[in-house]
Scaffold this motif. Structure first.
Motif, PDB file in Angstrom:
ATOM      1  N   GLU A 112       0.831  -1.212   0.000  1.00 24.08           N
ATOM      2  CA  GLU A 112       0.000   0.000   0.000  1.00 24.08           C
ATOM      3  C   GLU A 112       0.864   1.260   0.000  1.00 24.08           C
ATOM      4  O   GLU A 112       0.544   2.249  -0.671  1.00 24.08           O
ATOM      5  CB  GLU A 112      -0.920  -0.020   1.223  1.00 24.08           C
ATOM      6  CG  GLU A 112      -1.999  -1.100   1.137  1.00 24.08           C
ATOM      7  CD  GLU A 112      -2.763  -1.261   2.441  1.00 24.08           C
ATOM      8  OE1 GLU A 112      -2.358  -0.601   3.436  1.00 24.08           O
ATOM      9  OE2 GLU A 112      -3.733  -2.036   2.482  1.00 24.08           O
ATOM     10  N   ALA A 113       1.979   1.208   0.732  1.00 25.07           N
ATOM     11  CA  ALA A 113       2.892   2.351   0.734  1.00 25.07           C
ATOM     12  C   ALA A 113       3.517   2.551  -0.645  1.00 25.07           C
ATOM     13  O   ALA A 113       3.678   3.694  -1.114  1.00 25.07           O
ATOM     14  CB  ALA A 113       3.988   2.130   1.776  1.00 25.07           C
ATOM     15  N   ALA A 114       3.830   1.444  -1.320  1.00 26.87           N
ATOM     16  CA  ALA A 114       4.395   1.543  -2.666  1.00 26.87           C
ATOM     17  C   ALA A 114       3.371   2.092  -3.653  1.00 26.87           C
ATOM     18  O   ALA A 114       3.716   2.868  -4.556  1.00 26.87           O
ATOM     19  CB  ALA A 114       4.884   0.166  -3.123  1.00 26.87           C
ATOM     20  N   ILE A 150       9.639  -4.916  -5.221  1.00 28.31           N
ATOM     21  CA  ILE A 150       9.499  -4.945  -3.765  1.00 28.31           C
ATOM     22  C   ILE A 150       9.198  -6.346  -3.253  1.00 28.31           C
ATOM     23  O   ILE A 150       9.901  -6.865  -2.379  1.00 28.31           O
ATOM     24  CB  ILE A 150       8.390  -3.965  -3.312  1.00 28.31           C
ATOM     25  CG1 ILE A 150       8.797  -2.531  -3.669  1.00 28.31           C
ATOM     26  CG2 ILE A 150       8.130  -4.097  -1.820  1.00 28.31           C
ATOM     27  CD1 ILE A 150       7.756  -1.497  -3.344  1.00 28.31           C
ATOM     28  N   VAL A 151       8.161  -6.961  -3.791  1.00 31.21           N
ATOM     29  CA  VAL A 151       7.704  -8.242  -3.258  1.00 31.21           C
ATOM     30  C   VAL A 151       8.719  -9.353  -3.513  1.00 31.21           C
ATOM     31  O   VAL A 151       9.105 -10.081  -2.581  1.00 31.21           O
ATOM     32  CB  VAL A 151       6.334  -8.611  -3.864  1.00 31.21           C
ATOM     33  CG1 VAL A 151       5.907 -10.000  -3.382  1.00 31.21           C
ATOM     34  CG2 VAL A 151       5.286  -7.576  -3.475  1.00 31.21           C
ATOM     35  N   ASP A 156       3.194   5.715  -3.470  1.00 26.49           N
ATOM     36  CA  ASP A 156       4.341   6.334  -4.133  1.00 26.49           C
ATOM     37  C   ASP A 156       4.230   6.291  -5.650  1.00 26.49           C
ATOM     38  O   ASP A 156       5.135   6.763  -6.346  1.00 26.49           O
ATOM     39  CB  ASP A 156       5.635   5.641  -3.702  1.00 26.49           C
ATOM     40  CG  ASP A 156       5.997   5.970  -2.257  1.00 26.49           C
ATOM     41  OD1 ASP A 156       5.528   7.018  -1.779  1.00 26.49           O
ATOM     42  OD2 ASP A 156       6.735   5.185  -1.637  1.00 26.49           O
ATOM     43  N   GLY A 157       3.154   5.671  -6.152  1.00 23.57           N
ATOM     44  CA  GLY A 157       2.902   5.680  -7.584  1.00 23.57           C
ATOM     45  C   GLY A 157       3.362   4.450  -8.334  1.00 23.57           C
ATOM     46  O   GLY A 157       3.341   4.443  -9.574  1.00 23.57           O
ATOM     47  N   LEU A 158       3.753   3.396  -7.627  1.00 20.66           N
ATOM     48  CA  LEU A 158       4.188   2.182  -8.316  1.00 20.66           C
ATOM     49  C   LEU A 158       2.982   1.367  -8.771  1.00 20.66           C
ATOM     50  O   LEU A 158       1.993   1.248  -8.047  1.00 20.66           O
ATOM     51  CB  LEU A 158       5.061   1.325  -7.391  1.00 20.66           C
ATOM     52  CG  LEU A 158       6.440   1.869  -7.013  1.00 20.66           C
ATOM     53  CD1 LEU A 158       7.192   0.857  -6.171  1.00 20.66           C
ATOM     54  CD2 LEU A 158       7.261   2.221  -8.247  1.00 20.66           C
ATOM     55  N   SER A 159       3.075   0.817  -9.974  1.00 21.70           N
ATOM     56  CA  SER A 159       2.023  -0.057 -10.490  1.00 21.70           C
ATOM     57  C   SER A 159       2.156  -1.439  -9.858  1.00 21.70           C
ATOM     58  O   SER A 159       3.169  -1.766  -9.231  1.00 21.70           O
ATOM     59  CB  SER A 159       2.119  -0.168 -12.009  1.00 21.70           C
ATOM     60  OG  SER A 159       3.357  -0.756 -12.382  1.00 21.70           O
TER      61      SER A 159
END
Length: 274
Positions: free
Chosen positions: A169-171, A185-186, A174-177
């Motif tokens: 959710e934080a990503a 990230i994952v 920040d505008g990440l798809s």
């Protein structure tokens, strides 16, 4: 306490004896690979060589025209197959854990049912499909039917279910798809599960014998496991060459385990905690 210590000593003795019995053939094969043929015949099961020689390895790589090809084929198939499996299994597991789409529960039930189906049942159907589309006697015949694994889809789904949603959710804020969240990230944070999966998938490709035997006909496209059988038939009593070839077959597995051991142990610990 005394009875407990005695039983522990007995248990250790049993485990040590079992370890020696299990490990001795592998250790003997390792030392036999660096012995000349005459010493193997004379010494029988004697473990340590009188003089170490690398002539056996030089022979199988320089004198045998196909052995190097078999090693190359196994490396290409195992690396490509492992990479494709890790990506597809992880993506599917993530989709089942995070995305909400029609038929998600039904798809998961189908995957659970497919886990229970023995892989041997699919050998002939896969062979007929590969023959129909003209992919027999090629790398694709070994990689495409094994491009996903239902067991590791389930494993990755279980991992992603417990993965903190707050990070994603934080990503997103920040505008990440979604694809960038998954790959940037994952996946890096799932190194333990991915490493554990990679070890087992690589071992499955590297040690596979039935599929190459069924799908591959050209000797120059044999994998190392299938080629080793052919090599053994050509050098029926030359145990020095056979043991050297067997050690080459085992070596990548040992190296892979050493490199990914920390991820493997961490992944197993996480599975035990769950």
């Amino acid at each position: 306490m005394r009875k407990k210590s005695i039983s522990r000593v007995i248990l250790y003795i049993i485990l040590i004896v079992y370890t020696i019995i299990t490990a001795y053939p592998f250790i003997w094969a390792l030392f036999a690979s660096v012995k000349p043929y005459s010493e193997i015949v004379e010494s029988g099961l004697r473990l340590l060589p009188r003089a170490i020689t690398l002539a056996n390895f030089t022979y199988i790589f320089t004198e045998d025209p196909l052995f190097s090809l078999w090693v190359r084929n196994s490396i290409i198939i195992s690396v490509l197959g492992t990479f494709i499996n890790v990506i597809f299994n992880s993506m599917c597991g993530y989709a089942l854990a995070r995305l909400r789409f029609p038929g998600r529960k039904t798809l998961f039930l189908i995957i659970m049912v497919c886990i229970m189906i023995p892989a041997q049942i699919l050998l002939i159907p896969n062979y007929l499909i590969m023959k129909q589309i003209g992919l027999l006697d090629s790398y694709s015949a070994l990689i495409i039917p094994s491009a996903i694994n239902f067991s590791y889809i389930f494993m990755m789904r279980q991992f992603f279910i417990s993965f903190p949603k707050e990070i994603e959710e934080a990503a997103q804020l920040d505008g990440l798809s979604r694809p960038r969240i998954f790959f940037k990230i994952v996946m890096p944070m799932a190194r333990a599960s991915v490493g554990t999966q990679a070890i087992f998938v690589f071992l499955a490709f590297w040690n596979d014998f039935m599929k190459p035997l069924l799908y591959i006909t050209s000797q120059d496209k044999y994998t190392l496991t299938l080629g080793l059988q052919s090599f053994q038939s050509q050098h029926a009593t030359q145990w020095n060459y056979i043991m050297a070839a067997a050690v080459v077959t085992i070596a990548p597995i040992v190296v892979l385990y050493i490199l990914l051991n920390k991820y493997f142990m961490k992944g197993m610990k996480m599975g035990g905690d769950k």
